[in-house]
Scaffold this active site. Structure first.
Site, PDB file in Angstrom:
ATOM      1  N   SER A 120       0.828  -1.210   0.000  1.00  0.00           N
ATOM      2  CA  SER A 120       0.000   0.000   0.000  1.00  0.00           C
ATOM      3  C   SER A 120       0.867   1.266   0.000  1.00  0.00           C
ATOM      4  O   SER A 120       1.871   1.361   0.715  1.00  0.00           O
ATOM      5  CB  SER A 120      -0.898   0.011   1.239  1.00  0.00           C
ATOM      6  OG  SER A 120      -1.560   1.254   1.321  1.00  0.00           O
ATOM      7  N   THR A 125      -9.643  -1.163   2.280  1.00  0.00           N
ATOM      8  CA  THR A 125      -9.417  -1.586   0.903  1.00  0.00           C
ATOM      9  C   THR A 125      -9.788  -3.049   0.727  1.00  0.00           C
ATOM     10  O   THR A 125     -10.363  -3.674   1.630  1.00  0.00           O
ATOM     11  CB  THR A 125      -7.969  -1.231   0.466  1.00  0.00           C
ATOM     12  OG1 THR A 125      -7.836  -1.505  -0.927  1.00  0.00           O
ATOM     13  CG2 THR A 125      -6.921  -2.002   1.240  1.00  0.00           C
ATOM     14  N   LYS A 129     -14.228  -3.643   1.475  1.00  0.00           N
ATOM     15  CA  LYS A 129     -14.966  -2.397   1.195  1.00  0.00           C
ATOM     16  C   LYS A 129     -16.489  -2.552   1.314  1.00  0.00           C
ATOM     17  O   LYS A 129     -17.186  -1.582   1.590  1.00  0.00           O
ATOM     18  CB  LYS A 129     -14.628  -1.887  -0.212  1.00  0.00           C
ATOM     19  CG  LYS A 129     -13.265  -1.252  -0.335  1.00  0.00           C
ATOM     20  CD  LYS A 129     -13.074  -0.734  -1.759  1.00  0.00           C
ATOM     21  CE  LYS A 129     -11.825   0.112  -1.867  1.00  0.00           C
ATOM     22  NZ  LYS A 129     -11.755   0.805  -3.161  1.00  0.00           N
ATOM     23  N   ASN A 171     -14.611   3.180   1.598  1.00  0.00           N
ATOM     24  CA  ASN A 171     -13.136   3.109   1.620  1.00  0.00           C
ATOM     25  C   ASN A 171     -12.548   3.969   2.739  1.00  0.00           C
ATOM     26  O   ASN A 171     -11.330   4.063   2.858  1.00  0.00           O
ATOM     27  CB  ASN A 171     -12.546   3.479   0.251  1.00  0.00           C
ATOM     28  CG  ASN A 171     -12.483   4.973   0.021  1.00  0.00           C
ATOM     29  OD1 ASN A 171     -13.216   5.747   0.643  1.00  0.00           O
ATOM     30  ND2 ASN A 171     -11.610   5.391  -0.873  1.00  0.00           N
ATOM     31  N   ASP A 219     -13.289   7.797  -3.350  1.00  0.00           N
ATOM     32  CA  ASP A 219     -12.842   7.561  -4.734  1.00  0.00           C
ATOM     33  C   ASP A 219     -13.532   8.506  -5.713  1.00  0.00           C
ATOM     34  O   ASP A 219     -12.945   8.990  -6.676  1.00  0.00           O
ATOM     35  CB  ASP A 219     -13.142   6.114  -5.154  1.00  0.00           C
ATOM     36  CG  ASP A 219     -12.090   5.155  -4.619  1.00  0.00           C
ATOM     37  OD1 ASP A 219     -10.965   5.601  -4.333  1.00  0.00           O
ATOM     38  OD2 ASP A 219     -12.399   3.961  -4.479  1.00  0.00           O
ATOM     39  N   GLY A 248     -14.976   0.782 -18.690  1.00  0.00           N
ATOM     40  CA  GLY A 248     -14.970  -0.102 -17.520  1.00  0.00           C
ATOM     41  C   GLY A 248     -16.281  -0.026 -16.774  1.00  0.00           C
ATOM     42  O   GLY A 248     -17.037   0.959 -16.893  1.00  0.00           O
ATOM     43  N   ALA A 249     -16.560  -1.099 -16.026  1.00  0.00           N
ATOM     44  CA  ALA A 249     -17.815  -1.155 -15.262  1.00  0.00           C
ATOM     45  C   ALA A 249     -17.593  -1.847 -13.918  1.00  0.00           C
ATOM     46  O   ALA A 249     -18.504  -2.445 -13.356  1.00  0.00           O
ATOM     47  CB  ALA A 249     -18.880  -1.893 -16.081  1.00  0.00           C
ATOM     48  N   GLY A 250     -16.358  -1.760 -13.404  1.00  0.00           N
ATOM     49  CA  GLY A 250     -16.051  -2.351 -12.100  1.00  0.00           C
ATOM     50  C   GLY A 250     -16.247  -1.325 -10.985  1.00  0.00           C
ATOM     51  O   GLY A 250     -16.938  -0.309 -11.161  1.00  0.00           O
ATOM     52  N   GLY A 278      -2.865   8.362 -13.207  1.00  0.00           N
ATOM     53  CA  GLY A 278      -3.520   7.610 -12.136  1.00  0.00           C
ATOM     54  C   GLY A 278      -3.157   8.064 -10.732  1.00  0.00           C
ATOM     55  O   GLY A 278      -3.915   7.802  -9.793  1.00  0.00           O
TER      56      GLY A 278
HETATM   57  P1  NAP Z   1     -12.668  -4.359 -11.271  1.00  0.00           P
HETATM   58  O1  NAP Z   1     -13.847  -4.096 -10.418  1.00  0.00           O
HETATM   59  O2  NAP Z   1     -12.063  -5.725 -11.308  1.00  0.00           O
HETATM   60  O3  NAP Z   1     -13.072  -3.940 -12.805  1.00  0.00           O
HETATM   61  C1  NAP Z   1     -12.170  -4.169 -13.851  1.00  0.00           C
HETATM   62  C2  NAP Z   1     -12.704  -3.545 -15.143  1.00  0.00           C
HETATM   63  O4  NAP Z   1     -11.681  -3.695 -16.153  1.00  0.00           O
HETATM   64  C3  NAP Z   1     -13.952  -4.221 -15.692  1.00  0.00           C
HETATM   65  O5  NAP Z   1     -14.769  -3.276 -16.312  1.00  0.00           O
HETATM   66  C4  NAP Z   1     -13.364  -5.189 -16.744  1.00  0.00           C
HETATM   67  O6  NAP Z   1     -14.264  -5.472 -17.788  1.00  0.00           O
HETATM   68  C5  NAP Z   1     -12.233  -4.367 -17.272  1.00  0.00           C
HETATM   69  N1  NAP Z   1     -11.214  -5.230 -17.882  1.00  0.00           N
HETATM   70  C6  NAP Z   1     -10.342  -6.026 -17.219  1.00  0.00           C
HETATM   71  N2  NAP Z   1      -9.548  -6.667 -18.113  1.00  0.00           N
HETATM   72  C7  NAP Z   1      -9.956  -6.244 -19.354  1.00  0.00           C
HETATM   73  C8  NAP Z   1      -9.522  -6.535 -20.685  1.00  0.00           C
HETATM   74  N3  NAP Z   1      -8.521  -7.394 -20.914  1.00  0.00           N
HETATM   75  N4  NAP Z   1     -10.131  -5.910 -21.712  1.00  0.00           N
HETATM   76  C9  NAP Z   1     -11.157  -5.026 -21.495  1.00  0.00           C
HETATM   77  N5  NAP Z   1     -11.608  -4.715 -20.249  1.00  0.00           N
HETATM   78  C10 NAP Z   1     -11.013  -5.327 -19.195  1.00  0.00           C
HETATM   79  O7  NAP Z   1     -11.465  -3.388 -10.906  1.00  0.00           O
HETATM   80  P2  NAP Z   1     -11.539  -1.914 -10.245  1.00  0.00           P
HETATM   81  O8  NAP Z   1     -11.488  -2.042  -8.774  1.00  0.00           O
HETATM   82  O9  NAP Z   1     -12.645  -1.186 -10.882  1.00  0.00           O
HETATM   83  O10 NAP Z   1     -10.115  -1.306 -10.692  1.00  0.00           O
HETATM   84  C11 NAP Z   1      -9.795  -1.078 -12.060  1.00  0.00           C
HETATM   85  C12 NAP Z   1      -8.375  -0.520 -12.171  1.00  0.00           C
HETATM   86  O11 NAP Z   1      -8.317   0.762 -11.553  1.00  0.00           O
HETATM   87  C13 NAP Z   1      -7.300  -1.340 -11.464  1.00  0.00           C
HETATM   88  O12 NAP Z   1      -6.156  -1.355 -12.280  1.00  0.00           O
HETATM   89  C14 NAP Z   1      -7.016  -0.573 -10.179  1.00  0.00           C
HETATM   90  O13 NAP Z   1      -5.677  -0.757  -9.722  1.00  0.00           O
HETATM   91  C15 NAP Z   1      -7.232   0.843 -10.640  1.00  0.00           C
HETATM   92  N6  NAP Z   1      -7.653   1.786  -9.566  1.00  0.00           N
HETATM   93  C16 NAP Z   1      -6.970   2.956  -9.445  1.00  0.00           C
HETATM   94  C17 NAP Z   1      -7.382   3.886  -8.493  1.00  0.00           C
HETATM   95  C18 NAP Z   1      -6.646   5.198  -8.359  1.00  0.00           C
HETATM   96  O14 NAP Z   1      -6.832   5.883  -7.337  1.00  0.00           O
HETATM   97  N7  NAP Z   1      -5.838   5.607  -9.321  1.00  0.00           N
HETATM   98  C19 NAP Z   1      -8.475   3.608  -7.665  1.00  0.00           C
HETATM   99  C20 NAP Z   1      -9.156   2.403  -7.823  1.00  0.00           C
HETATM  100  C21 NAP Z   1      -8.732   1.492  -8.782  1.00  0.00           C
HETATM  101  P3  NAP Z   1     -15.275  -6.725 -17.716  1.00  0.00           P
HETATM  102  O15 NAP Z   1     -16.516  -6.238 -17.027  1.00  0.00           O
HETATM  103  O16 NAP Z   1     -15.483  -7.049 -19.149  1.00  0.00           O
HETATM  104  O17 NAP Z   1     -14.567  -7.812 -16.973  1.00  0.00           O
END
Ligand code: NAP
Length: 274
Positions: free
Chosen positions: A22, A67, A71, A92, A107, A130-132, A238
């Site tokens: 972290s 985290t 969460k 968070n 966030d 993205g939709a996570g 980022g």
């Molecule tokens: P998550 O819930 O696992 O969601 C991942 C997303 O990425 C989904 O929409 C997924 O699409 C898509 N994805 C993954 N692999 C893919 C591929 N090969 N091709 C196309 N789409 C793909 O993850 P999260 O928590 O939202 O985090 C996403 C990223 O943001 C991570 O890298 C994390 O480290 C980063 N992050 C950064 C911050 C910051 O403060 N800068 C904060 C939070 C997160 P599907 O629905 O199709 O699987």
């Protein structure tokens, strides 16, 4: 930092598993030291979030970052969860107000602040890839600021479900090249180490008047951002969202302005950019 610890030092921390990598302890400790706050922030590898929340009460901790993987599960152990965190379905941050523990989510504010540094959001067409969990926070925040958001996601069902819930548009990945927008955010994990050659958008998508943000920060200059820069776009990396989400936490905990320059410097150093 350690030299300043005494009987009045307030304890803060992050609860997660894993937490060994972290960036938050160094960032928050630098911020506390910079403003002369008598506080220390530690990383706690937590399996039982219920017991950890009891420790917040027992030790009268000042506040906690939460985290993965806690969460969502942390919510049932708190006295209150605010509206934004409820809409995110994720907490968070824990605020301890004289023993009353409130869950919040920074966030959303972090992403919005990072983009507002480069452009107004109100009335702009925005594409979020993205939709996570991260996309949910970003879409919610941008929509609240008046952005006209379209979610684009690899898995159609997930993208459509999030778009329906947050009342924004959805388009499949294949339609990306035809979308016109002023702001684009990569909220997928595509391009993160070790797959640094990958980008979630073709280089032809970027037009020079766009503001482009990537929330991936390992590496800091992703293929997505580098293609955007080649097209003449303004970019947001980022670290910006990470630092601003931390800054919101810091301000909720201390009631004081967060020293964002020093916080960013610390994170850049940890990520080897300085
Ligand atoms: P998550 O819930 O696992 O969601 C991942 C997303 O990425 C989904 O929409 C997924 O699409 C898509 N994805 C993954 N692999 C893919 C591929 N090969 N091709 C196309 N789409 C793909 O993850 P999260 O928590 O939202 O985090 C996403 C990223 O943001 C991570 O890298 C994390 O480290 C980063 N992050 C950064 C911050 C910051 O403060 N800068 C904060 C939070 C997160 P599907 O629905 O199709 O699987």
């Amino acid at each position: 930092m350690m030299a300043g610890i005494n009987a009045q030092t307030r304890l803060y921390g992050v609860f997660g598993d894993p937490v060994a990598h972290s960036l938050s302890p160094a960032m928050h400790n630098r911020a506390f030291a910079h403003i002369g706050e008598n506080a220390v922030y530690m990383a706690f590898c937590v399996q039982d979030i219920g017991k950890a929340v009891e420790a917040v009460r027992a030790f009268d901790m000042g506040g906690v970052s939460v985290t993965i993987p806690h969460k969502v599960s942390v919510m049932e152990h708190l006295d209150e969860v605010d509206e934004t965190a409820r809409a995110m379905g994720a907490v968070n941050t824990i605020i301890n107000d004289q023993g009353r523990l409130t869950g919040k989510n920074s966030d959303c504010a972090g992403a919005v602040k990072a983009i507002l540094e480069k452009t107004p959001i109100d009335g702009k067409d925005v594409v979020v890839l993205g939709a996570g969990g991260a996309a949910r926070a970003i879409v919610y925040g941008l929509k609240e600021q008046g952005g006209k958001v379209t979610i684009v996601n690899r898995t159609r069902e997930k993208g459509e479900a999030l778009a329906a819930e947050l009342r924004v548009d959805f388009q499949p990945l294949e339609a990306l090249d035809q979308l016109a927008c002023g702001i684009v955010v990569n909220a997928t994990s595509v391009g993160m180490v070790p797959d640094v050659a990958r980008s979630p958008a073709p280089a032809s998508f970027f037009k020079k008047d766009m503001v482009v943000m990537d929330i991936v920060y390992r590496p800091l200059l992703t293929r997505f951002l580098s293609d955007a820069q080649d097209a003449g776009c303004a970019t947001v990396d980022g670290i910006a969202m990470f630092v601003y989400q931390g800054a919101s936490q810091f301000e909720w905990w201390t009631g004081k302005d967060a020293p964002v320059v020093q916080m960013r410097e610390t994170v850049e150093t940890l990520l080897g950019q300085r």
